[in-house]
Scaffold this motif. Sequence first.
Motif, short mmCIF file in Angstrom:
data_model
loop_
_atom_site.label_atom_id
_atom_site.label_comp_id
_atom_site.label_asym_id
_atom_site.label_seq_id
_atom_site.Cartn_x
_atom_site.Cartn_y
_atom_site.Cartn_z
N TRP A 91 0.82 -1.22 0.00
CA TRP A 91 0.00 0.00 0.00
C TRP A 91 0.84 1.26 0.00
CZ3 TRP A 91 0.58 3.55 3.80
CH2 TRP A 91 1.17 3.13 4.99
N ALA A 92 2.01 1.25 0.64
CA ALA A 92 2.84 2.46 0.70
C ALA A 92 3.37 2.83 -0.68
CB ALA A 92 4.00 2.26 1.68
N VAL A 93 3.66 1.83 -1.50
CA VAL A 93 4.11 2.07 -2.87
C VAL A 93 2.96 2.68 -3.68
CG1 VAL A 93 4.96 1.00 -5.00
CG2 VAL A 93 5.83 0.23 -2.78
N ARG A 94 1.77 2.10 -3.55
CA ARG A 94 0.61 2.64 -4.26
C ARG A 94 0.29 4.06 -3.82
NH1 ARG A 94 -1.39 -2.24 -2.52
NH2 ARG A 94 -3.10 -1.24 -1.37
N LYS A 95 0.44 4.33 -2.52
CA LYS A 95 0.21 5.68 -2.00
C LYS A 95 1.17 6.68 -2.64
CE LYS A 95 2.02 7.10 1.85
NZ LYS A 95 2.40 7.38 3.24
N SER A 106 -8.30 0.01 -1.78
CA SER A 106 -8.82 -0.36 -0.46
C SER A 106 -8.13 0.40 0.68
CB SER A 106 -8.67 -1.86 -0.23
OG SER A 106 -7.31 -2.22 -0.26
N ASN A 107 -6.93 0.91 0.43
CA ASN A 107 -6.18 1.62 1.46
C ASN A 107 -6.54 3.11 1.46
OD1 ASN A 107 -3.53 3.29 2.14
ND2 ASN A 107 -3.56 1.42 3.35
N ARG A 108 -6.95 3.62 2.59
CA ARG A 108 -7.40 5.01 2.65
C ARG A 108 -6.28 6.00 2.39
NH1 ARG A 108 -5.42 8.75 6.26
NH2 ARG A 108 -4.81 7.77 8.19
N THR A 109 -5.04 5.70 2.77
CA THR A 109 -3.97 6.66 2.52
C THR A 109 -3.64 6.76 1.03
OG1 THR A 109 -2.21 5.05 2.95
CG2 THR A 109 -2.95 6.38 4.82
N SER A 156 -15.87 7.17 2.42
CA SER A 156 -16.21 6.75 3.78
C SER A 156 -15.21 7.26 4.82
CB SER A 156 -16.29 5.23 3.85
OG SER A 156 -15.03 4.66 3.53
N ASN A 157 -14.02 7.66 4.38
CA ASN A 157 -12.98 8.10 5.31
C ASN A 157 -12.92 9.63 5.37
OD1 ASN A 157 -9.94 8.97 5.72
ND2 ASN A 157 -10.29 7.08 6.84
N LEU A 158 -12.91 10.17 6.58
CA LEU A 158 -12.88 11.61 6.79
C LEU A 158 -11.67 12.27 6.15
CD1 LEU A 158 -13.88 14.21 8.21
CD2 LEU A 158 -12.54 13.49 10.20
N HIS A 159 -10.48 11.68 6.29
CA HIS A 159 -9.26 12.28 5.74
C HIS A 159 -9.30 12.37 4.22
CE1 HIS A 159 -7.37 12.32 9.68
NE2 HIS A 159 -7.78 11.07 9.84
N VAL A 160 -9.84 11.35 3.60
CA VAL A 160 -9.98 11.34 2.14
C VAL A 160 -10.96 12.44 1.72
CG1 VAL A 160 -10.71 10.00 0.12
CG2 VAL A 160 -9.42 8.88 1.97
N ARG A 161 -12.09 12.51 2.40
CA ARG A 161 -13.09 13.55 2.09
C ARG A 161 -12.50 14.94 2.23
NH1 ARG A 161 -16.43 10.37 5.55
NH2 ARG A 161 -16.42 12.04 7.09
#
Length: 122
Positions: A59-63, A83-86, A109-114
């Motif tokens: 996930w860190a690579v995709r981020k 699937s990873n919010r970050t 669904s995730n506050l940080h993403v919004r």
Amino acid sequence: MNKLDNLSIEAKIELAKNTTSKKTLDVLASDSAWRVRFMVAKNATSKKTLDVLASDSNWAVRKMVAKNINTSKETLDVLATDSNRTTREGVAANINTSKETLDVLAIDSNLHVRQAAKKQLA
């Protein structure tokens, strides 16, 4: 086997951090160490390399692909459903993300993403 195989992980990370060679970054993009691929994702300018790393198992690579300003809008669209919010948050913060994708992320669904999406839309 290539000459990069004999380098330590730390040396490969430094190489990925400092090189502008697309060929070298392409080779390092398939390295077994996620930290090397992470640094490639951070510094790559080749859309092809970034497209490959967008489906990385880590996930860190995709981020980092999501945050890279050289990532194509099409790849950002795909990463917006990660699937990873970050990773989704990285897409929302990327200046190249389309308004349509930001609109979708603004109701994530995730506050940080919004919040990241709404900041880009403002």
